[in-house]
Scaffold this motif. Structure first.
Motif, short mmCIF file in Angstrom:
data_model
loop_
_atom_site.label_atom_id
_atom_site.label_comp_id
_atom_site.label_asym_id
_atom_site.label_seq_id
_atom_site.Cartn_x
_atom_site.Cartn_y
_atom_site.Cartn_z
N UNK A 50 2.33 -0.26 9.48
CA UNK A 50 3.55 -0.20 8.68
C UNK A 50 3.93 1.26 8.44
N UNK A 51 5.19 1.60 8.72
CA UNK A 51 5.71 2.92 8.44
C UNK A 51 6.58 2.85 7.20
N UNK A 52 6.70 3.98 6.49
CA UNK A 52 7.36 3.93 5.19
C UNK A 52 8.22 5.16 4.93
N UNK B 43 0.80 -1.21 0.00
CA UNK B 43 0.00 0.00 0.00
C UNK B 43 0.83 1.26 0.00
N UNK B 44 2.15 1.10 0.19
CA UNK B 44 3.04 2.26 0.24
C UNK B 44 3.67 2.53 -1.13
N UNK B 45 3.97 3.80 -1.38
CA UNK B 45 4.69 4.17 -2.59
C UNK B 45 6.20 4.15 -2.36
N UNK B 46 6.62 4.00 -1.13
CA UNK B 46 8.03 3.87 -0.77
C UNK B 46 8.25 2.59 0.00
N UNK B 47 9.50 2.35 0.39
CA UNK B 47 9.83 1.13 1.12
C UNK B 47 9.27 1.12 2.52
N UNK B 48 8.97 -0.08 3.03
CA UNK B 48 8.53 -0.24 4.41
C UNK B 48 9.76 -0.12 5.31
N UNK B 49 9.70 0.77 6.28
CA UNK B 49 10.83 1.03 7.16
C UNK B 49 10.62 0.52 8.59
N UNK B 50 9.36 0.25 8.97
CA UNK B 50 9.08 -0.20 10.33
C UNK B 50 7.72 -0.89 10.35
#
Length: 400
Positions: free
Chosen positions: A216-218, A197-204
């Motif tokens: 999910x943070x991104x 669902x993110x346009x960037x990488x999942x970071x957390x």
């Protein structure tokens, strides 16, 4: 085109209890020691340190241990005092800390990855050590024998890792923006599903086992709440950072999500409210309010002898609208928009003052945060950053 986030003014300044300084490089991860006035930290300078508060009120290292490679991550289990440390060379080393936290004894080390270890989780119930690495592999080992039980190759390097003890499901978030759910057995795993669902990488990643919700943070600055247990496919977006989200923590007893980012912001989200999904953006060749053509709609422009307009989208209803029909801005906290975003004029009129009431508080940590840890028993919040400083904040940070 997405609106530029404009966070609300800070609603409350956190009370800083202590700053822990002394690391020579970035503190990649740190944790508050339960029932002790202490902090455990691992750093890029290859050190593992246990800081205990002295009578002077300052934290001093009761343990200073040098590792053979930069320390990238850690997992600490207070019940067993087992400290698992991930290294830049792919090794995981496990130590047992003494009861007075003045000594650490090496138990075992094993080569879990071919390159930097990104995340570690120790699961006491299973005696498993779960880990992800830059080698695009998720692995799990037996913490008693150190034996590798299994692994799974992800589509990209993984930064997020969470585990549900009840169902033995593991959640892995990677740099492609994808979250993979695996079902673990003792020596095998099976793919359950993947979602994005993110346009960037999942970071957390952060898991609430009670409500069965995954956060999910991104790097796209957003957080998504995935309702895994509700089985309705609900995904709710939270917008409150100006830079990539780097760490998440969850206060189960108050249902508050804590997010920290490279912008130095700490956002405390009240998740004990009924939130709404953001709508899908609709496609149209003309404004869905006034029917004016958009600039690529050459036929309607020619037929109506009108100049094409730029397309926008209302964040509340999702309709494609022109600038004239979306001249207003509004916060929509229940949709996750704590700052003002573009809405069409009719939606702006329908939003009440009650609907604009904030559901999050914003704080400035004054440093680029790479990790956050929350101690629920005392309500203390710890952050570590690229400035080599560890900060411990006071209880009222989490009072909404």
């Amino acid at each position: 085109m997405a609106a530029e986030p404009q966070p609300k003014a800070l609603t409350r300044k956190p009370v800083l209890l202590n700053k822990v300084e002394g690391s020579q490089e970035v503190v990649n991860m740190a944790a508050i020691v339960p029932k002790e006035d202490g902090v455990i930290s691992v750093s890029e300078d290859r050190t593992v340190r246990v800081w205990l508060k002295r009578d002077s009120g300052q934290y001093w290292p009761s343990i200073y241990h040098a590792m053979p490679s930069p320390c990238s991550c850690m997992s600490f289990n207070p019940e067993t005092r087992r400290l698992s440390i991930g290294l830049d060379n792919g090794t995981i080393s496990e130590f047992i800390l003494s009861e007075d936290y003045n000594k650490m004894t090496l138990v075992k080390s094993y080569q879990a990855h071919q390159s930097r270890v990104i995340m570690i989780l120790f699961v006491l119930e299973m005696e498993w050590v779960l880990s992800t690495g830059q080698d695009k592999h998720f692995t799990w080992h037996c913490s008693e024998s150190g034996q590798r039980l299994g692994g799974y190759r992800t589509s990209a390097g993984a930064c997020g890792l969470q585990f549900d003890v009840e169902t033995r499901h593991v959640f892995v978030g990677d740099h492609s923006g994808q979250v993979t759910i695996l079902k673990l057995e003792q020596e095998s795993c099976s793919l359950v599903t993947t979602f994005k669902g993110h346009t960037g990488g999942v970071t957390a990643l952060c898991w609430d086992p009670i409500q069965r919700v995954l956060f999910s943070g991104s790097s796209d600055h957003s957080i998504i709440m995935w309702d895994i247990g509700g089985r309705k496919g609900t995904a709710i977006e939270l917008q409150g950072h100006n830079d990539k989200v780097q760490s998440l923590s969850y206060a189960h007893h108050t249902r508050q999500l804590i997010s920290c980012g490279a912008d130095g912001g700490i956002v405390v989200w009240n998740m004990d409210v009924e939130r709404q999904e953001t709508p899908e953006w609709l496609d149209s060749d003309s404004c869905q309010k006034c029917d004016q053509p958009f600039f690529w709609n050459f036929k309607q422009m020619w037929d109506s002898k009108k100049i094409g307009l730029r397309q926008h989208h209302c964040r509340k209803c999702g309709k494609a609208v022109c600038g004239k029909c979306s001249s207003k801005r509004s916060s929509i906290p229940l949709m996750g928009f704590e700052f003002e975003v573009r809405v069409c004029d009719s939606c702006h009129e329908s939003i009440t003052d009650e609907e604009r009431a904030p559901t999050a508080t914003f704080h400035d940590s004054k440093h680029n945060i790479v990790h956050v840890h929350f101690d629920a028993t005392r309500g203390w919040l710890l952050t570590s950053g690229t400035d080599k400083v560890i900060k411990v904040g006071a209880r009222n940070v989490l009072q909404l």
